[in-house]
Design an enzyme around this catalytic site. Structure first.
Site, short mmCIF file in Angstrom:
data_model
loop_
_atom_site.label_atom_id
_atom_site.label_comp_id
_atom_site.label_asym_id
_atom_site.label_seq_id
_atom_site.Cartn_x
_atom_site.Cartn_y
_atom_site.Cartn_z
N LYS A 53 0.84 -1.20 0.00
CA LYS A 53 0.00 0.00 0.00
C LYS A 53 0.88 1.25 0.00
O LYS A 53 0.62 2.21 -0.73
CB LYS A 53 -0.93 0.00 1.22
CG LYS A 53 -2.06 -1.00 1.09
CD LYS A 53 -2.84 -1.21 2.38
CE LYS A 53 -3.86 -2.33 2.19
NZ LYS A 53 -4.53 -2.74 3.43
N GLN A 97 -4.73 -1.23 9.61
CA GLN A 97 -4.62 -2.57 9.02
C GLN A 97 -5.19 -3.61 9.98
O GLN A 97 -4.82 -3.67 11.15
CB GLN A 97 -3.14 -2.88 8.71
CG GLN A 97 -2.92 -4.20 8.02
CD GLN A 97 -3.52 -4.25 6.61
OE1 GLN A 97 -3.42 -3.30 5.84
NE2 GLN A 97 -4.15 -5.36 6.26
N ASP A 120 -10.98 3.14 4.12
CA ASP A 120 -11.36 1.73 4.03
C ASP A 120 -12.89 1.58 3.98
O ASP A 120 -13.40 0.52 3.64
CB ASP A 120 -10.82 0.96 5.25
CG ASP A 120 -9.75 -0.04 4.86
OD1 ASP A 120 -9.59 -0.32 3.66
OD2 ASP A 120 -9.06 -0.55 5.78
#
Ligand code: NAP
Length: 289
Positions: A53, A97, A120
């Site tokens: 990422k 994460q 997200d």
């Protein structure tokens, strides 16, 4: 023979679009969009995802930063970092994460992220906006699937769509997006009866289960568009999807491979979400919101 939906090529196109958008953003606002990723613990898969990422963000000109915390980080320290990133004007997107280390309340951490920075799309407010058909940040993997469906020229209005899997990160948001595109949507899961017959109804079949090659040709309506979100290892350790590719390819209308299908779209969509968040925040700032 199914048309192959090449996620790698579409993701590369999305990255080029984002890179152009980032250049325009820098010209307009004198700063780069910022994506901050929080990684707690040493989970090997998470380490790889986060590195990818960061690299992808930097490649398109997004200021990517990773905050690495030890596995024994406290809930309070994690929430403190999220609060700090919420308040930082240079940060447009915050991604925590998952999975977080044992003992951490993941939902509390996700819900602490400012919805405007929730790239997200897992915050309760983002979920509510999605299901009520209002604009907000949408989870990356389902958004990537929608882009692939658009590339496939799928006509979704009135189509029968079946999503196998009901997780908050893939199955449910995927179903919401298909519903928003006027498909008739069924969400199937581990308790669904006669699952192969349910899947055979689908004009669009999305597999998000996590079981290697579970879906064979008997589950697929001839000509259906099949998106395989699954990322599994087979008995010999090879990466494979939830769909038995060789079995389904002769009868599906279009099909994503694993690897090289849905997977590459997820990071591309994260970059796009970061740019969208940066633009929306700049606009809100200009309005004095
Ligand atoms: P998850 O949270 O484990 O959810 C799996 C879903 O599949 C659950 O809803 C479960 O039903 C259902 N399920 C399990 N066994 C089933 C069965 N035998 N028949 C029907 N349904 C069954 O997984 P996830 O996070 O959504 O991920 C799903 C897959 O996608 C995994 O392979 C993951 O690695 C992959 N993934 C890929 C990407 C990407 O970028 N390509 C991103 C995210 C995830 P219940 O709810 O009833 O338990």
């Amino acid at each position: 023979m199914a048309r192959l939906l090449d996620g790698k090529a579409v993701a590369a196109e999305v990255r080029r679009e984002v890179a152009r958008g980032v250049d325009a953003f820098v010209t307009a606002h004198g700063r780069r969009p910022g994506l901050d990723v929080v990684l707690a613990g040493e989970d090997p898969a998470s380490q790889v995802y986060v590195r990818n990422k960061e690299k992808a963000a930097l490649e398109v000109g997004i200021a990517g930063r990773v905050h690495r915390l030890s596995a024994d980080v406290s809930q309070a320290a994690l929430l403190g970092l999220v609060a700090q990133l919420n308040a930082d004007a240079a940060v447009d997107g915050i991604l925590v994460q998952l999975p977080l280390p044992p003992g951490i309340d993941s939902l509390a951490v996700l819900d602490a992220i400012l919805p405007a920075k929730d790239v997200d799309g897992f915050h309760a407010e983002s979920v509510g906006l999605l299901w009520s058909g209002r604009s907000g940040l949408v989870p990356c993997t389902p958004r990537g699937c929608m882009r692939l469906l658009a590339e496939a020229g799928a006509s979704l209005a009135g189509a029968r769509a079946v999503v196998v899997g009901r997780s908050n990160i893939v199955g449910k948001p995927m179903a919401a997006l298909l519903l928003g595109a006027h498909a008739t949507v069924t969400i199937a899961h581990s308790r669904t009866r006669e699952l192969p017959a349910v899947c055979r109804e689908a004009d669009v079949l999305v597999a998000a289960v996590g079981r290697a090659r579970m879906i064979g040709r008997d589950w697929v309506k001839p000509g259906a568009i099949v998106l395989d979100v699954g990322m599994n290892r087979d008995e010999s350790g090879r990466l494979c999807g939830d769909v038995d590719f060789a079995d389904v390819e002769p009868i599906a209308g279009a099909l994503t491979p694993v690897p090289g299908g849905v997977g590459p779209m997820t990071i591309a969509m994260l970059l796009e979400n970061t740019l969208l968040a940066a633009r929306a925040r700049a606009l809100a700032g200009a309005r004095g919101a």
